[in-house]
Design a protein around this motif. Structure first.
Motif, PDB file in Angstrom:
ATOM      1  N   ILE A 128      20.331   4.078 -67.044  1.00 22.48           N
ATOM      2  CA  ILE A 128      19.012   3.586 -67.465  1.00 22.48           C
ATOM      3  C   ILE A 128      17.901   4.425 -66.841  1.00 22.48           C
ATOM      4  CG2 ILE A 128      17.411   1.642 -67.294  1.00 22.48           C
ATOM      5  CD1 ILE A 128      19.895  -0.214 -67.461  1.00 22.48           C
ATOM      6  N   ILE A 129      18.037   4.725 -65.535  1.00 17.07           N
ATOM      7  CA  ILE A 129      17.012   5.516 -64.842  1.00 17.07           C
ATOM      8  C   ILE A 129      16.872   6.901 -65.465  1.00 17.07           C
ATOM      9  CG2 ILE A 129      16.407   6.635 -62.653  1.00 17.07           C
ATOM     10  CD1 ILE A 129      17.770   4.270 -61.229  1.00 17.07           C
ATOM     11  N   LEU A 130      17.997   7.552 -65.724  1.00 15.18           N
ATOM     12  CA  LEU A 130      17.968   8.913 -66.255  1.00 15.18           C
ATOM     13  C   LEU A 130      17.457   8.957 -67.691  1.00 15.18           C
ATOM     14  CD1 LEU A 130      21.340  10.134 -64.732  1.00 15.18           C
ATOM     15  CD2 LEU A 130      19.070  10.993 -64.146  1.00 15.18           C
ATOM     16  N   GLU A 131      17.882   7.996 -68.500  1.00 14.97           N
ATOM     17  CA  GLU A 131      17.426   7.981 -69.893  1.00 14.97           C
ATOM     18  C   GLU A 131      15.942   7.627 -69.974  1.00 14.97           C
ATOM     19  OE1 GLU A 131      21.496   7.015 -72.428  1.00 14.97           O
ATOM     20  OE2 GLU A 131      20.158   5.351 -71.912  1.00 14.97           O
TER      21      GLU A 131
ATOM     22  N   LEU B 182      20.959  10.876 -60.599  1.00 15.17           N
ATOM     23  CA  LEU B 182      21.869  11.907 -61.114  1.00 15.17           C
ATOM     24  C   LEU B 182      23.071  12.068 -60.196  1.00 15.17           C
ATOM     25  CD1 LEU B 182      22.416  14.157 -63.172  1.00 15.17           C
ATOM     26  CD2 LEU B 182      21.012  15.682 -61.766  1.00 15.17           C
ATOM     27  N   SER B 183      22.816  12.109 -58.902  1.00 13.39           N
ATOM     28  CA  SER B 183      23.888  12.247 -57.922  1.00 13.39           C
ATOM     29  C   SER B 183      24.846  11.063 -57.984  1.00 13.39           C
ATOM     30  CB  SER B 183      23.295  12.364 -56.515  1.00 13.39           C
ATOM     31  OG  SER B 183      24.314  12.388 -55.546  1.00 13.39           O
ATOM     32  N   ASN B 184      24.290   9.852 -58.008  1.00 19.09           N
ATOM     33  CA  ASN B 184      25.125   8.649 -58.052  1.00 19.09           C
ATOM     34  C   ASN B 184      25.968   8.582 -59.317  1.00 19.09           C
ATOM     35  OD1 ASN B 184      24.308   7.551 -55.580  1.00 19.09           O
ATOM     36  ND2 ASN B 184      22.486   6.621 -56.479  1.00 19.09           N
ATOM     37  N   LEU B 185      25.384   8.982 -60.438  1.00 17.57           N
ATOM     38  CA  LEU B 185      26.123   8.926 -61.696  1.00 17.57           C
ATOM     39  C   LEU B 185      27.282   9.919 -61.697  1.00 17.57           C
ATOM     40  CD1 LEU B 185      24.785   8.260 -65.173  1.00 17.57           C
ATOM     41  CD2 LEU B 185      26.354  10.175 -64.903  1.00 17.57           C
ATOM     42  N   LEU B 186      27.030  11.148 -61.252  1.00 16.50           N
ATOM     43  CA  LEU B 186      28.083  12.156 -61.231  1.00 16.50           C
ATOM     44  C   LEU B 186      29.193  11.804 -60.229  1.00 16.50           C
ATOM     45  CD1 LEU B 186      26.020  15.475 -61.473  1.00 16.50           C
ATOM     46  CD2 LEU B 186      27.211  14.257 -63.290  1.00 16.50           C
ATOM     47  N   GLU B 187      28.802  11.325 -59.060  1.00 18.37           N
ATOM     48  CA  GLU B 187      29.788  10.966 -58.031  1.00 18.37           C
ATOM     49  C   GLU B 187      30.665   9.808 -58.486  1.00 18.37           C
ATOM     50  OE1 GLU B 187      27.700  10.212 -54.430  1.00 18.37           O
ATOM     51  OE2 GLU B 187      27.055  12.296 -54.171  1.00 18.37           O
TER      52      GLU B 187
ATOM     53  N   ASP C 213      11.790  15.031 -59.042  1.00 19.01           N
ATOM     54  CA  ASP C 213      11.602  13.681 -58.523  1.00 19.01           C
ATOM     55  C   ASP C 213      12.855  13.234 -57.763  1.00 19.01           C
ATOM     56  OD1 ASP C 213      11.916  10.547 -58.948  1.00 19.01           O
ATOM     57  OD2 ASP C 213       9.782  11.018 -59.054  1.00 19.01           O
ATOM     58  N   GLU C 214      12.654  12.745 -56.543  1.00 19.86           N
ATOM     59  CA  GLU C 214      13.780  12.367 -55.681  1.00 19.86           C
ATOM     60  C   GLU C 214      14.574  11.189 -56.241  1.00 19.86           C
ATOM     61  OE1 GLU C 214      14.607  11.285 -50.972  1.00 19.86           O
ATOM     62  OE2 GLU C 214      12.668  12.091 -51.599  1.00 19.86           O
ATOM     63  N   ASP C 215      13.891  10.231 -56.858  1.00 23.45           N
ATOM     64  CA  ASP C 215      14.586   9.070 -57.425  1.00 23.45           C
ATOM     65  C   ASP C 215      15.511   9.482 -58.582  1.00 23.45           C
ATOM     66  OD1 ASP C 215      13.382   7.336 -55.655  1.00 23.45           O
ATOM     67  OD2 ASP C 215      11.709   6.877 -56.999  1.00 23.45           O
ATOM     68  N   ILE C 216      15.044  10.431 -59.372  1.00 18.10           N
ATOM     69  CA  ILE C 216      15.861  10.903 -60.488  1.00 18.10           C
ATOM     70  C   ILE C 216      17.049  11.707 -59.958  1.00 18.10           C
ATOM     71  CG2 ILE C 216      15.875  12.278 -62.614  1.00 18.10           C
ATOM     72  CD1 ILE C 216      12.894  11.691 -62.881  1.00 18.10           C
ATOM     73  N   ARG C 217      16.815  12.474 -58.895  1.00 17.79           N
ATOM     74  CA  ARG C 217      17.917  13.215 -58.267  1.00 17.79           C
ATOM     75  C   ARG C 217      18.990  12.257 -57.750  1.00 17.79           C
ATOM     76  NH1 ARG C 217      14.842  17.546 -54.333  1.00 17.79           N
ATOM     77  NH2 ARG C 217      13.708  18.686 -55.959  1.00 17.79           N
ATOM     78  N   ASP C 218      18.538  11.187 -57.101  1.00 16.15           N
ATOM     79  CA  ASP C 218      19.484  10.199 -56.569  1.00 16.15           C
ATOM     80  C   ASP C 218      20.292   9.563 -57.703  1.00 16.15           C
ATOM     81  OD1 ASP C 218      18.684  10.658 -53.986  1.00 16.15           O
ATOM     82  OD2 ASP C 218      17.322   8.951 -53.889  1.00 16.15           O
TER      83      ASP C 218
ATOM     84  N   SER D 178      28.802  -0.757 -62.426  1.00 12.55           N
ATOM     85  CA  SER D 178      27.445  -1.261 -62.230  1.00 12.55           C
ATOM     86  C   SER D 178      26.503  -0.115 -61.875  1.00 12.55           C
ATOM     87  CB  SER D 178      27.427  -2.313 -61.114  1.00 12.55           C
ATOM     88  OG  SER D 178      26.117  -2.737 -60.842  1.00 12.55           O
ATOM     89  N   MET D 179      26.967   0.787 -61.000  1.00  9.13           N
ATOM     90  CA  MET D 179      26.180   1.958 -60.619  1.00  9.13           C
ATOM     91  C   MET D 179      25.964   2.883 -61.810  1.00  9.13           C
ATOM     92  SD  MET D 179      25.290   2.007 -57.359  1.00  9.13           S
ATOM     93  CE  MET D 179      25.219   3.708 -56.818  1.00  9.13           C
ATOM     94  N   LEU D 180      27.004   3.092 -62.598  1.00  7.65           N
ATOM     95  CA  LEU D 180      26.880   3.970 -63.764  1.00  7.65           C
ATOM     96  C   LEU D 180      25.828   3.442 -64.736  1.00  7.65           C
ATOM     97  CD1 LEU D 180      30.611   4.888 -64.558  1.00  7.65           C
ATOM     98  CD2 LEU D 180      28.882   6.344 -63.504  1.00  7.65           C
ATOM     99  N   GLN D 181      25.861   2.137 -64.985  1.00  2.55           N
ATOM    100  CA  GLN D 181      24.918   1.541 -65.924  1.00  2.55           C
ATOM    101  C   GLN D 181      23.476   1.636 -65.416  1.00  2.55           C
ATOM    102  OE1 GLN D 181      25.422   0.570 -68.993  1.00  2.55           O
ATOM    103  NE2 GLN D 181      23.274  -0.012 -69.247  1.00  2.55           N
ATOM    104  N   ASN D 182      23.281   1.304 -64.147  1.00  5.96           N
ATOM    105  CA  ASN D 182      21.931   1.328 -63.569  1.00  5.96           C
ATOM    106  C   ASN D 182      21.346   2.739 -63.565  1.00  5.96           C
ATOM    107  OD1 ASN D 182      22.062  -1.412 -63.087  1.00  5.96           O
ATOM    108  ND2 ASN D 182      22.730  -1.187 -60.963  1.00  5.96           N
ATOM    109  N   ASN D 183      22.153   3.717 -63.195  1.00  4.93           N
ATOM    110  CA  ASN D 183      21.658   5.087 -63.121  1.00  4.93           C
ATOM    111  C   ASN D 183      21.510   5.715 -64.501  1.00  4.93           C
ATOM    112  OD1 ASN D 183      21.437   5.735 -60.145  1.00  4.93           O
ATOM    113  ND2 ASN D 183      23.530   4.999 -60.217  1.00  4.93           N
TER     114      ASN D 183
END
Length: 222
Positions: free
Chosen positions: A79-82, A103-108, A96-101, A72-77
């Motif tokens: 969408i944000i990054l794309e 990116l961090s969530n997707l990689l983790e 942008d802090e939201d984009i950083r978050d 669920s996290m992978l899918q949501n993040n």
């Protein structure tokens, strides 16, 4: 002269601001890398706790719960990054802090599901085989993570092993899942430690006291 001086002053000011902004972004990227490593230590400890559960049924429940949240996290993040137009390996580190978050969530989360797949391959792959949308998303996230320049070498190796384990990429001739076999050896060691020691059997040999004994030779002679 005054006009030229003003132009020069604006140019220098612009370069100073630009340099300062670049420094701040670089510092943010370095902090990102350090926090990512710390987060990986926590994740690995969590996966090891799942692996140490005393029944396969408990492991399955924990992995299923974790997988639902992870994908669920992978899918949501994603969408944000794309939506933000972030392209790994091409785009610079996001300001942008939201984009950083995101990116961090997707990689983790990509690294976390990778840990689970490698350390509990039978259970995790059985689960993934019934969720094709997760498999597709996993393939995408592994490629995405591999194209960034933000992972430490240990995580880069992990991504490569997961890609081979899932047959997303061709397996090398000497491919082996090292975590799978280390887990087996750990379990065997634990089982050996748990087994109670068998009591030593008493020696049932006849009493070997010294002294003269009756001889069976001859006619009852001593």
């Amino acid at each position: 002269m005054n006009f030229l001086f003003c132009i020069f002053l604006l140019y220098v000011t612009h370069k100073t601001v630009e340099s300062h902004a670049h420094y701040e972004v670089k510092e943010a990227e370095n902090l990102f890398r350090r926090l990512f490593k710390l987060r990986r230590v926590e994740q690995l400890a969590a996966v090891k706790r799942i692996r140490s559960l005393d029944s396969e049924e408990k492991q399955k429940k924990m992995i299923m719960t974790a997988a639902e949240k992870i994908f669920s996290m992978l899918q949501n993040n994603r969408i944000i990054l794309e939506t933000a137009g972030f392209v790994p390996g091409v785009s610079s580190f996001p300001e942008d802090e939201d984009i950083r978050d995101a990116l961090s969530n997707l990689l983790e989360n990509t690294a976390l599901i990778g840990d689970i797949i490698l350390r509990l391959p039978e259970i995790s792959q059985s689960l993934l085989s019934s969720h094709n949308n997760w498999v597709i998303l996993l393939s995408w996230s592994l490629q995405f993570a591999n194209q960034t320049d933000l992972l430490d070498q240990q995580t880069v190796t992990l991504i490569d092993l997961v890609s081979q384990e899932m047959n997303f990429t061709a397996r090398s001739d000497n491919y082996i899942n090292p975590y799978k076999y280390s887990y087996r050896s750990e379990k065997e060691q634990e089982e050996n430690e748990i087994k109670p020691l068998k009591p030593k059997k008493k020696n049932k040999t006849k009493d070997s006291r010294r002294g003269p004994r009756l001889s069976s030779r001859g006619n009852g002679e001593l």
